[in-house]
Design a protein around this motif. Structure first.
Motif, PDB file in Angstrom:
ATOM      1  N   LEU A  23       0.821  -1.215   0.000  1.00 33.01           N
ATOM      2  CA  LEU A  23       0.000   0.000   0.000  1.00 33.01           C
ATOM      3  C   LEU A  23       0.857   1.268   0.000  1.00 33.01           C
ATOM      4  CD1 LEU A  23      -2.888  -0.939   2.451  1.00 33.01           C
ATOM      5  CD2 LEU A  23      -3.021  -0.670  -0.039  1.00 33.01           C
ATOM      6  N   ILE A  24       1.919   1.254   0.771  1.00 32.98           N
ATOM      7  CA  ILE A  24       2.802   2.420   0.834  1.00 32.98           C
ATOM      8  C   ILE A  24       3.449   2.671  -0.526  1.00 32.98           C
ATOM      9  CG2 ILE A  24       4.961   3.281   1.836  1.00 32.98           C
ATOM     10  CD1 ILE A  24       4.028   1.878   4.495  1.00 32.98           C
ATOM     11  N   ALA A  25       3.798   1.617  -1.238  1.00 32.74           N
ATOM     12  CA  ALA A  25       4.385   1.774  -2.577  1.00 32.74           C
ATOM     13  C   ALA A  25       3.387   2.435  -3.532  1.00 32.74           C
ATOM     14  CB  ALA A  25       4.824   0.417  -3.121  1.00 32.74           C
ATOM     15  N   ILE A  26       2.099   2.182  -3.333  1.00 28.67           N
ATOM     16  CA  ILE A  26       1.064   2.748  -4.206  1.00 28.67           C
ATOM     17  C   ILE A  26       0.675   4.157  -3.759  1.00 28.67           C
ATOM     18  CG2 ILE A  26      -1.364   2.515  -4.913  1.00 28.67           C
ATOM     19  CD1 ILE A  26      -0.950  -0.570  -4.572  1.00 28.67           C
ATOM     20  N   ARG A  27       0.433   4.328  -2.461  1.00 29.35           N
ATOM     21  CA  ARG A  27      -0.155   5.576  -1.945  1.00 29.35           C
ATOM     22  C   ARG A  27       0.848   6.525  -1.310  1.00 29.35           C
ATOM     23  NH1 ARG A  27      -5.133   2.383   0.875  1.00 29.35           N
ATOM     24  NH2 ARG A  27      -6.249   2.031  -1.060  1.00 29.35           N
ATOM     25  N   GLY A  28       1.998   6.013  -0.931  1.00 32.80           N
ATOM     26  CA  GLY A  28       2.950   6.816  -0.175  1.00 32.80           C
ATOM     27  C   GLY A  28       2.798   6.532   1.313  1.00 32.80           C
ATOM     28  N   TYR A  29       3.862   6.791   2.046  1.00 29.68           N
ATOM     29  CA  TYR A  29       3.866   6.466   3.476  1.00 29.68           C
ATOM     30  C   TYR A  29       2.829   7.276   4.242  1.00 29.68           C
ATOM     31  CZ  TYR A  29       5.366   5.838   8.250  1.00 29.68           C
ATOM     32  OH  TYR A  29       5.379   5.560   9.594  1.00 29.68           O
ATOM     33  N   GLU A  30       2.829   8.582   4.060  1.00 31.50           N
ATOM     34  CA  GLU A  30       1.935   9.454   4.838  1.00 31.50           C
ATOM     35  C   GLU A  30       0.463   9.186   4.528  1.00 31.50           C
ATOM     36  OE1 GLU A  30       2.904  11.205   7.353  1.00 31.50           O
ATOM     37  OE2 GLU A  30       5.035  10.905   6.952  1.00 31.50           O
ATOM     38  N   ALA A  31       0.143   8.860   3.285  1.00 31.48           N
ATOM     39  CA  ALA A  31      -1.248   8.677   2.886  1.00 31.48           C
ATOM     40  C   ALA A  31      -1.821   7.309   3.260  1.00 31.48           C
ATOM     41  CB  ALA A  31      -1.386   8.895   1.381  1.00 31.48           C
TER      42      ALA A  31
END
Length: 194
Positions: A23-31
Protein backbone atom coordinates in the motif's frame (compact mmCIF):
# COMPACT_ATOMS: atom_id res chain seq x y z
CA UNK A 1 0.53 -26.60 19.92
CA UNK A 2 2.55 -23.48 20.80
CA UNK A 3 4.72 -24.08 17.70
CA UNK A 4 1.62 -23.90 15.49
CA UNK A 5 0.45 -20.77 17.33
CA UNK A 6 3.84 -19.11 16.81
CA UNK A 7 3.81 -20.03 13.12
CA UNK A 8 0.35 -18.48 12.70
CA UNK A 9 1.47 -15.33 14.52
CA UNK A 10 4.53 -15.01 12.29
CA UNK A 11 2.40 -15.45 9.16
CA UNK A 12 0.01 -12.76 10.36
CA UNK A 13 2.88 -10.40 11.20
CA UNK A 14 4.40 -10.92 7.75
CA UNK A 15 1.03 -10.47 6.01
CA UNK A 16 0.48 -7.15 7.78
CA UNK A 17 3.96 -5.96 6.87
CA UNK A 18 3.69 -7.19 3.25
CA UNK A 19 0.36 -5.40 2.74
CA UNK A 20 1.69 -2.25 4.40
CA UNK A 21 4.66 -2.15 2.04
CA UNK A 22 2.40 -2.80 -0.95
CA UNK A 23 0.00 0.00 0.00
CA UNK A 24 2.80 2.42 0.83
CA UNK A 25 4.38 1.77 -2.58
CA UNK A 26 1.06 2.75 -4.21
CA UNK A 27 -0.16 5.58 -1.95
CA UNK A 28 2.95 6.82 -0.17
CA UNK A 29 3.87 6.47 3.48
CA UNK A 30 1.94 9.45 4.84
CA UNK A 31 -1.25 8.68 2.89
CA UNK A 32 -1.45 5.06 4.04
CA UNK A 33 -3.39 4.48 7.26
CA UNK A 34 -3.25 1.62 9.72
CA UNK A 35 -6.94 0.95 9.00
CA UNK A 36 -6.18 0.54 5.30
CA UNK A 37 -3.30 -1.79 6.11
CA UNK A 38 -5.47 -3.89 8.44
CA UNK A 39 -8.18 -4.19 5.78
CA UNK A 40 -5.66 -5.21 3.11
CA UNK A 41 -4.14 -7.82 5.44
CA UNK A 42 -7.65 -9.04 6.32
CA UNK A 43 -7.25 -8.45 10.05
CA UNK A 44 -9.04 -6.17 12.47
CA UNK A 45 -7.29 -2.92 13.41
CA UNK A 46 -7.04 -4.25 16.99
CA UNK A 47 -5.15 -7.28 15.66
CA UNK A 48 -2.77 -5.04 13.73
CA UNK A 49 -2.05 -3.08 16.91
CA UNK A 50 -1.37 -6.29 18.85
CA UNK A 51 1.48 -6.96 16.42
CA UNK A 52 2.65 -3.38 15.81
CA UNK A 53 2.08 -0.48 18.20
CA UNK A 54 2.46 2.15 15.45
CA UNK A 55 2.61 2.47 11.68
CA UNK A 56 6.34 3.15 12.05
CA UNK A 57 6.76 -0.20 13.80
CA UNK A 58 5.22 -2.00 10.81
CA UNK A 59 8.12 -0.78 8.70
CA UNK A 60 10.86 -0.91 11.34
CA UNK A 61 10.29 -4.23 13.12
CA UNK A 62 11.77 -7.32 11.55
CA UNK A 63 12.49 -9.80 14.35
CA UNK A 64 16.04 -10.38 13.12
CA UNK A 65 17.90 -9.24 16.25
CA UNK A 66 17.17 -12.37 18.32
CA UNK A 67 18.07 -14.56 15.31
CA UNK A 68 21.38 -12.77 14.91
CA UNK A 69 22.15 -13.04 18.64
CA UNK A 70 21.34 -16.77 18.63
CA UNK A 71 23.56 -17.29 15.59
CA UNK A 72 26.43 -15.48 17.34
CA UNK A 73 25.96 -17.61 20.47
CA UNK A 74 26.07 -20.75 18.32
CA UNK A 75 29.48 -19.92 16.83
CA UNK A 76 32.50 -21.91 18.09
CA UNK A 77 33.99 -20.47 21.30
CA UNK A 78 37.46 -20.17 19.77
CA UNK A 79 36.26 -17.51 17.31
CA UNK A 80 36.92 -13.87 18.11
CA UNK A 81 33.92 -11.63 18.76
CA UNK A 82 34.31 -10.03 15.34
CA UNK A 83 34.49 -13.39 13.57
CA UNK A 84 31.52 -14.76 15.53
CA UNK A 85 29.35 -11.78 14.58
CA UNK A 86 30.54 -11.82 10.96
CA UNK A 87 29.79 -15.51 10.52
CA UNK A 88 26.61 -15.38 12.62
CA UNK A 89 25.30 -12.60 10.39
CA UNK A 90 26.25 -14.62 7.31
CA UNK A 91 24.27 -17.58 8.67
CA UNK A 92 21.18 -15.45 9.32
CA UNK A 93 21.43 -13.56 6.03
CA UNK A 94 21.67 -16.85 4.13
CA UNK A 95 18.18 -17.65 5.41
CA UNK A 96 16.32 -14.33 5.61
CA UNK A 97 17.79 -12.65 2.54
CA UNK A 98 16.52 -15.34 0.20
CA UNK A 99 12.95 -15.20 1.49
CA UNK A 100 12.66 -11.52 2.43
CA UNK A 101 14.98 -9.68 0.02
CA UNK A 102 12.26 -7.50 -1.52
CA UNK A 103 10.69 -6.67 1.85
CA UNK A 104 14.12 -5.81 3.26
CA UNK A 105 14.82 -3.58 0.26
CA UNK A 106 11.45 -1.79 0.53
CA UNK A 107 11.74 -1.32 4.29
CA UNK A 108 15.28 0.02 4.00
CA UNK A 109 14.33 2.47 1.25
CA UNK A 110 11.42 3.74 3.35
CA UNK A 111 13.57 4.13 6.45
CA UNK A 112 16.10 6.18 4.50
CA UNK A 113 13.49 8.35 2.77
CA UNK A 114 10.95 9.07 5.52
CA UNK A 115 12.42 11.39 8.19
CA UNK A 116 10.25 10.02 11.02
CA UNK A 117 11.28 6.47 10.21
CA UNK A 118 14.94 7.40 9.92
CA UNK A 119 14.82 9.00 13.36
CA UNK A 120 13.08 5.98 14.88
CA UNK A 121 15.47 3.54 13.19
CA UNK A 122 18.00 4.45 15.88
CA UNK A 123 15.89 2.39 18.28
CA UNK A 124 16.28 -0.59 15.97
CA UNK A 125 20.05 -0.07 15.95
CA UNK A 126 20.03 0.11 19.77
CA UNK A 127 18.07 -3.15 19.92
CA UNK A 128 20.67 -4.92 17.76
CA UNK A 129 23.49 -3.56 19.93
CA UNK A 130 21.71 -4.84 23.06
CA UNK A 131 21.20 -8.31 21.56
CA UNK A 132 24.79 -8.49 20.31
CA UNK A 133 26.17 -7.27 23.65
CA UNK A 134 24.33 -10.01 25.53
CA UNK A 135 25.37 -12.69 23.05
CA UNK A 136 29.03 -11.65 23.08
CA UNK A 137 29.06 -11.39 26.89
CA UNK A 138 27.65 -14.91 27.16
CA UNK A 139 30.31 -16.21 24.75
CA UNK A 140 33.05 -14.60 26.83
CA UNK A 141 31.51 -15.41 30.21
CA UNK A 142 31.61 -11.78 31.29
CA UNK A 143 29.22 -8.98 32.13
CA UNK A 144 27.26 -7.29 29.39
CA UNK A 145 28.51 -4.01 30.87
CA UNK A 146 32.12 -4.88 29.99
CA UNK A 147 33.47 -1.98 27.91
CA UNK A 148 35.19 -4.26 25.37
CA UNK A 149 31.95 -6.16 24.76
CA UNK A 150 29.88 -2.98 24.38
CA UNK A 151 32.40 -1.50 21.95
CA UNK A 152 32.55 -4.72 19.91
CA UNK A 153 28.74 -4.97 19.69
CA UNK A 154 28.34 -1.30 18.76
CA UNK A 155 31.10 -1.48 16.15
CA UNK A 156 29.64 -4.60 14.55
CA UNK A 157 26.16 -3.04 14.45
CA UNK A 158 27.62 0.09 12.82
CA UNK A 159 29.40 -2.02 10.17
CA UNK A 160 26.11 -3.75 9.39
CA UNK A 161 24.32 -0.39 9.17
CA UNK A 162 26.90 0.95 6.71
CA UNK A 163 26.59 -2.15 4.52
CA UNK A 164 22.78 -2.03 4.51
CA UNK A 165 22.81 1.69 3.71
CA UNK A 166 25.19 1.17 0.79
CA UNK A 167 23.06 -1.73 -0.47
CA UNK A 168 19.94 0.46 -0.31
CA UNK A 169 21.64 3.23 -2.29
CA UNK A 170 23.67 1.21 -4.79
CA UNK A 171 22.11 -2.25 -4.97
CA UNK A 172 24.20 -5.38 -5.25
CA UNK A 173 24.26 -8.42 -3.01
CA UNK A 174 23.58 -7.61 0.65
CA UNK A 175 25.36 -10.65 2.14
CA UNK A 176 28.49 -9.81 0.13
CA UNK A 177 28.38 -6.16 1.21
CA UNK A 178 27.95 -7.15 4.86
CA UNK A 179 30.89 -9.52 4.60
CA UNK A 180 33.01 -6.82 2.94
CA UNK A 181 32.13 -4.39 5.75
CA UNK A 182 33.38 -6.93 8.29
CA UNK A 183 36.55 -7.52 6.28
CA UNK A 184 37.14 -3.74 6.37
CA UNK A 185 36.46 -3.71 10.11
CA UNK A 186 38.92 -6.56 10.63
CA UNK A 187 41.59 -4.68 8.69
CA UNK A 188 41.12 -1.66 10.95
CA UNK A 189 41.65 -3.78 14.05
CA UNK A 190 44.93 -5.16 12.67
CA UNK A 191 46.48 -1.72 12.33
CA UNK A 192 47.88 0.32 9.45
CA UNK A 193 49.00 -1.32 6.24
CA UNK A 194 52.54 -0.86 5.01
Amino acid sequence: MSGLRELKKERTRKAIQREALRLIAIRGYEATTCEQIAAAAEVAPATLFRYFATKEDIVLQDGYDPLIADAVRARPPRESSLTAVRRGLADVLAVVYQGDVEAIRQRTALILSVPGLKARSREQQDSLVTHLTRALAERRGCSDTDLNIEVAASTCAAALEVAVGRWAREGGDLPSLVDAAFVALGQLTRGPHR
